[in-house]
Design an enzyme around this catalytic site. Structure first.
Site, PDB file in Angstrom:
ATOM      1  CB  THR A  76       0.533   6.126   4.078  1.00 44.62           C
ATOM      2  OG1 THR A  76       1.638   7.240   3.713  1.00 44.62           O
ATOM      3  CG2 THR A  76       1.514   5.188   4.752  1.00 44.62           C
ATOM      4  CG  ASP A 122      -3.148   1.680  -1.907  1.00 40.26           C
ATOM      5  OD1 ASP A 122      -4.277   1.344  -2.463  1.00 40.26           O
ATOM      6  OD2 ASP A 122      -2.962   1.145  -0.706  1.00 40.26           O
ATOM      7  CD  GLU A 157      -0.798   1.520   4.560  1.00 40.92           C
ATOM      8  OE1 GLU A 157      -0.510   2.240   3.880  1.00 40.92           O
ATOM      9  OE2 GLU A 157      -1.981   0.783   4.612  1.00 40.92           O
ATOM     10  CG  HIS A 196      -1.545  -1.309   1.631  1.00 37.00           C
ATOM     11  ND1 HIS A 196      -3.037  -1.185   1.404  1.00 37.00           N
ATOM     12  CD2 HIS A 196      -1.339  -2.377   2.136  1.00 37.00           C
ATOM     13  CE1 HIS A 196      -3.467  -2.424   1.827  1.00 37.00           C
ATOM     14  NE2 HIS A 196      -2.431  -3.088   2.358  1.00 37.00           N
ATOM     15  CG  HIS A 255      -5.163  -1.816  -1.019  1.00 38.51           C
ATOM     16  ND1 HIS A 255      -5.430  -0.673  -0.297  1.00 38.51           N
ATOM     17  CD2 HIS A 255      -5.990  -2.681  -0.943  1.00 38.51           C
ATOM     18  CE1 HIS A 255      -6.717  -0.839   0.412  1.00 38.51           C
ATOM     19  NE2 HIS A 255      -7.134  -2.023   0.038  1.00 38.51           N
TER      20      HIS A 255
END
Length: 252
Positions: free
Chosen positions: A50, A163, A115, A48, A153
């Site tokens: 953020t 993302d 992340e 991912h 993601h």
């Protein structure tokens, strides 16, 4: 007498401790334990970004909640390459939401979420990507995750997420051995090749075909077109061949 009391107290503590660590048992059924089980383990890794301004801000959200409710990930990597762990690997973090990959639902239950501190509109730093590669090497080796099952993601939730953005260096990550990437030398596409079937084989959920195609383009072409592009068939055929050449997974 005091000695007996101390012994009784110790035995009581042992009983309480044993009860606290005993596996949960459903009172509606008789317990007949079997040794044939193991903890749930991750089978894939989801990357991912953020979409925030700092790692500190992301940590706060991942440890509390945001406007949409509680969210978490197993790891966060700062722009400077520093790695933070927020959730134990054997636990289910809340990072993928409603998602699907290769016919598998509830991706949260079978994945490790990573992340990256990035707002989604800028390149990822070299320090951050190098740190990610170190973490990927550790996770795939130690947890037995197949290296090609490193996705974004946006790949597993194409109708809602984008993302880790078109700026993420998927080719660089694949050259290090993680995720899929088309090879330079590709076999000719056979007559009757079904690009949609290949897209599904790669893992994409086709319930919204245009969203799936945009996610494929974001990952493999650095753009987000929702229509087929020239050269897509060649890319997909090569990815399909790579998947067919992979050894069969065992113990899953």
């Amino acid at each position: 007498m005091r000695a007996l009391q101390r012994i009784a107290a110790v035995l009581c503590l042992l009983v309480v401790s044993a009860c606290a660590t005993a596996p949960p048992r459903n009172p509606l059924a008789d317990w007949h334990a079997s040794p044939n089980h193991e903890p749930r383990r991750a089978r894939m890794i989801v990357i991912h970004h953020t979409a925030m301004r700092s790692a500190e801000g992301a940590l706060l959200v991942l440890q509390t909640r945001n406007s949409g409710g509680r969210v978490s990930a197993h790891y966060l990597i700062g722009e400077d390459g520093r790695r933070y762990q927020l959730v134990a690997e054997q636990e289910r973090a809340w990072h993928a939401g409603s998602s699907r990959w290769a016919g598998m639902d509830d991706i949260n239950s079978i994945s490790i979420g990573i992340e990256l501190d990035n707002d989604g509109n800028e390149p990822f730093s070299d320090a951050q990507i190098e740190s990610l590669l170190v973490l990927l090497a550790d996770l795939t080796d130690r947890l037995g995750i197949q290296p090609h099952l490193v996705v974004g993601h946006g790949d597993v939730a194409p109708t809602k997420k984008d993302d880790p953005s078109v700026h993420f260096p998927w080719q660089r990550v694949a050259q290090a051995g993680y995720g899929l990437w088309p090879r330079e030398l590709r076999a000719p596409v056979p007559a009757g090749f079904d690009a949609w079937a290949a897209l599904r084989l790669v893992g994409y959920d086709l319930r919204d075909p245009e969203a799936a195609l945009a996610a494929f383009h974001r990952h493999f072409r650095g753009r987000e077109d929702r229509e087929w592009l020239e050269g897509d068939a060649e890319l997909l055929y090569d990815l399909q061949l790579q998947l067919m050449e992979l050894p069969s997974a065992s113990g899953t």
